[in-house]
Design a protein around this motif. Sequence first.
Motif, PDB file in Angstrom:
ATOM      1  N   TYR A 124      18.175  19.740 -45.666  1.00  0.00           N
ATOM      2  CA  TYR A 124      18.944  20.756 -44.947  1.00  0.00           C
ATOM      3  C   TYR A 124      19.992  20.167 -44.020  1.00  0.00           C
ATOM      4  N   GLY A 125      20.067  18.838 -43.942  1.00  0.00           N
ATOM      5  CA  GLY A 125      21.078  18.194 -43.126  1.00  0.00           C
ATOM      6  C   GLY A 125      20.655  18.019 -41.684  1.00  0.00           C
ATOM      7  N   VAL A 126      21.456  17.276 -40.926  1.00  0.00           N
ATOM      8  CA  VAL A 126      21.129  16.971 -39.532  1.00  0.00           C
ATOM      9  C   VAL A 126      21.406  18.166 -38.615  1.00  0.00           C
ATOM     10  N   ILE A 127      22.009  19.219 -39.134  1.00  0.00           N
ATOM     11  CA  ILE A 127      22.148  20.472 -38.388  1.00  0.00           C
ATOM     12  C   ILE A 127      21.438  21.552 -39.203  1.00  0.00           C
ATOM     13  N   PRO A 128      20.104  21.640 -39.101  1.00  0.00           N
ATOM     14  CA  PRO A 128      19.358  22.562 -39.953  1.00  0.00           C
ATOM     15  C   PRO A 128      19.474  24.019 -39.529  1.00  0.00           C
ATOM     16  N   HIS A 129      19.794  24.265 -38.249  1.00  0.00           N
ATOM     17  CA  HIS A 129      19.797  25.629 -37.716  1.00  0.00           C
ATOM     18  C   HIS A 129      20.973  25.765 -36.766  1.00  0.00           C
ATOM     19  N   ALA A 130      21.928  26.623 -37.104  1.00  0.00           N
ATOM     20  CA  ALA A 130      23.103  26.826 -36.262  1.00  0.00           C
ATOM     21  C   ALA A 130      23.755  28.144 -36.647  1.00  0.00           C
ATOM     22  N   TYR A 131      24.242  28.852 -35.633  1.00  0.00           N
ATOM     23  CA  TYR A 131      24.898  30.119 -35.935  1.00  0.00           C
ATOM     24  C   TYR A 131      25.856  30.515 -34.808  1.00  0.00           C
ATOM     25  N   LEU A 132      26.776  31.388 -35.159  1.00  0.00           N
ATOM     26  CA  LEU A 132      27.622  32.075 -34.201  1.00  0.00           C
ATOM     27  C   LEU A 132      27.096  33.492 -34.065  1.00  0.00           C
ATOM     28  N   SER A 133      27.195  34.061 -32.877  1.00  0.00           N
ATOM     29  CA  SER A 133      26.680  35.409 -32.664  1.00  0.00           C
ATOM     30  C   SER A 133      27.720  36.272 -31.959  1.00  0.00           C
ATOM     31  N   THR A 141      23.227  42.915 -32.462  1.00  0.00           N
ATOM     32  CA  THR A 141      23.749  41.550 -32.488  1.00  0.00           C
ATOM     33  C   THR A 141      23.983  41.120 -33.937  1.00  0.00           C
ATOM     34  N   LEU A 142      25.080  40.427 -34.173  1.00  0.00           N
ATOM     35  CA  LEU A 142      25.394  39.895 -35.502  1.00  0.00           C
ATOM     36  C   LEU A 142      25.346  38.375 -35.462  1.00  0.00           C
ATOM     37  N   LEU A 143      24.613  37.756 -36.401  1.00  0.00           N
ATOM     38  CA  LEU A 143      24.521  36.299 -36.515  1.00  0.00           C
ATOM     39  C   LEU A 143      25.129  35.848 -37.835  1.00  0.00           C
ATOM     40  N   ALA A 144      25.758  34.681 -37.838  1.00  0.00           N
ATOM     41  CA  ALA A 144      26.313  34.102 -39.062  1.00  0.00           C
ATOM     42  C   ALA A 144      26.170  32.592 -38.997  1.00  0.00           C
ATOM     43  N   GLY A 145      25.548  32.000 -40.019  1.00  0.00           N
ATOM     44  CA  GLY A 145      25.375  30.552 -40.044  1.00  0.00           C
ATOM     45  C   GLY A 145      24.148  30.145 -40.837  1.00  0.00           C
ATOM     46  N   LYS A 146      23.471  29.096 -40.371  1.00  0.00           N
ATOM     47  CA  LYS A 146      22.232  28.620 -40.982  1.00  0.00           C
ATOM     48  C   LYS A 146      21.068  29.227 -40.198  1.00  0.00           C
ATOM     49  N   LEU A 147      20.327  30.115 -40.851  1.00  0.00           N
ATOM     50  CA  LEU A 147      19.331  30.926 -40.172  1.00  0.00           C
ATOM     51  C   LEU A 147      17.921  30.518 -40.580  1.00  0.00           C
ATOM     52  N   SER A 177      18.102  29.458 -44.579  1.00  0.00           N
ATOM     53  CA  SER A 177      19.067  30.162 -45.422  1.00  0.00           C
ATOM     54  C   SER A 177      20.422  30.180 -44.734  1.00  0.00           C
ATOM     55  N   ARG A 178      21.478  30.242 -45.537  1.00  0.00           N
ATOM     56  CA  ARG A 178      22.826  30.406 -44.999  1.00  0.00           C
ATOM     57  C   ARG A 178      23.285  31.835 -45.263  1.00  0.00           C
ATOM     58  N   GLY A 179      23.798  32.500 -44.223  1.00  0.00           N
ATOM     59  CA  GLY A 179      24.225  33.869 -44.418  1.00  0.00           C
ATOM     60  C   GLY A 179      24.508  34.583 -43.123  1.00  0.00           C
ATOM     61  N   MET A 180      24.412  35.920 -43.177  1.00  0.00           N
ATOM     62  CA  MET A 180      24.673  36.773 -42.020  1.00  0.00           C
ATOM     63  C   MET A 180      23.479  37.689 -41.799  1.00  0.00           C
ATOM     64  N   GLN A 181      23.218  37.999 -40.533  1.00  0.00           N
ATOM     65  CA  GLN A 181      22.086  38.872 -40.195  1.00  0.00           C
ATOM     66  C   GLN A 181      22.469  39.783 -39.035  1.00  0.00           C
ATOM     67  N   LEU A 182      22.212  41.072 -39.217  1.00  0.00           N
ATOM     68  CA  LEU A 182      22.456  42.066 -38.190  1.00  0.00           C
ATOM     69  C   LEU A 182      21.127  42.468 -37.571  1.00  0.00           C
ATOM     70  N   LYS A 189      11.120  48.508 -30.418  1.00  0.00           N
ATOM     71  CA  LYS A 189      11.440  48.549 -31.842  1.00  0.00           C
ATOM     72  C   LYS A 189      12.502  47.507 -32.153  1.00  0.00           C
ATOM     73  N   SER A 190      12.410  46.912 -33.338  1.00  0.00           N
ATOM     74  CA  SER A 190      13.438  45.980 -33.792  1.00  0.00           C
ATOM     75  C   SER A 190      13.675  46.178 -35.282  1.00  0.00           C
ATOM     76  N   PHE A 191      14.882  45.801 -35.728  1.00  0.00           N
ATOM     77  CA  PHE A 191      15.251  45.948 -37.136  1.00  0.00           C
ATOM     78  C   PHE A 191      16.272  44.880 -37.470  1.00  0.00           C
ATOM     79  N   PHE A 192      16.238  44.372 -38.708  1.00  0.00           N
ATOM     80  CA  PHE A 192      17.267  43.439 -39.145  1.00  0.00           C
ATOM     81  C   PHE A 192      17.605  43.689 -40.615  1.00  0.00           C
ATOM     82  N   VAL A 193      18.821  43.322 -40.983  1.00  0.00           N
ATOM     83  CA  VAL A 193      19.253  43.299 -42.383  1.00  0.00           C
ATOM     84  C   VAL A 193      20.064  42.029 -42.569  1.00  0.00           C
TER      85      VAL A 193
END
Length: 384
Positions: A124-133, A141-147, A177-182, A189-193
């Motif tokens: 997964y590389g030396v940066i396994p987890h990183a995102y912009l929010s 909240t919207l996240l995009a990156g390595k989740l 995973s690489r992608g986007m999450q809302l 209560k919490s919800f994500f897609v």
Amino acid sequence: MFYKKFIVYIITASEFLACWSAMAQGFDYSKPITAMNETLSFGGGAAGNANSKSSDIQISYALSALGHYAGSEANKSIFNDYSNAQLLLKEQIGAFGYFVQIGNYSIPNLAEPIASASVTTSGYGVIPHAYLSYLFNSEWTLLAGKLLSMPGYENPFTFQNQNIQRGILERHNNTISRGMQLNYKAEGKSFFVSINDGFYSGTYSWLGVGGSYQQNTDNITSVSWGGSTRVNYASTSVTPILQNNSQILNISHNITNQNWSITPYYQLTVVPSNAATRLSERLTTQGFATIVNYQYPRKLDSLGRIWKFNLPLRLENLKSSPPANFASSDITSFVNARSATVTPTFQSDAYFLRTEISYTKSTNSDFYKTSNARRLLIELGILH
């Protein structure tokens, strides 16, 4: 000896990073900078109790050594590698934020040979987890990156979980995973897609949805589903072709009562018959697991340091129904198996020590009859 060199390294690195982190304004060691379990915390503090400004940068690091004894001459080794040498940075600037986790890491799994941190990091590389929010408001909240893994109950890295090794159910869940999450969160209560590339395939063909509901302060129920939306032929060391074409359902319920916590959860995996999997019919697995933890009351010594001890126990049962043409090389993941793992954990402020005894048994495969089925581990480190 190697363990002496590693201890020198871990002390030197911690002193350097402590000086760096002290320069960050508003830094609080008890701030939950990333997903964590209840047995470990950065700085030994109580996660979630920090009061910091939205513009403050958080800087943490995780350094830990890992040794194991697996009952065979080939695996007899103590302090043979490090499990984490990672720096974590998180900042919120108005509506925008970022998170970066950088370094080397090991991701040990039950009954599998433990790969060195350098080998695991290459996946997964030396940066396994990183995102912009982007924070729309206090709820969205919207996240995009390595989740982190979605779905699934356990997290990738050792310091994030109650047990050092991830369980046999996690063999069927993606790790990064690489992608986007809302995300949505409000009033218990919490919800994500999420739209992502599943098992790190590079093709954004996975969809995930889920959420949780907190009935009261002692009960939380969570449900998540994730799966491939089209045939995917990717196959690498971190992208198993069967799992990458699967559908995964997780249901868990967490109960807390004073110093006790109990989390039973259920997992269903379905691998379809298609051109990529080449199965004559669909393959299914059903897994049941329970994690029970007892946390002895936290104490403060005369210097104000927090001392805590946890005793988590994980029990798992996995049943598979492979088709007649199932390849023998794949049987290591899709088996009927049971496991038991206990991990006594001690932490004093930023320093922790834990041992682990695990046993895994299969009723339809010789894989878990090897020395890897019985294992003793020890992990020590710093979460600052």
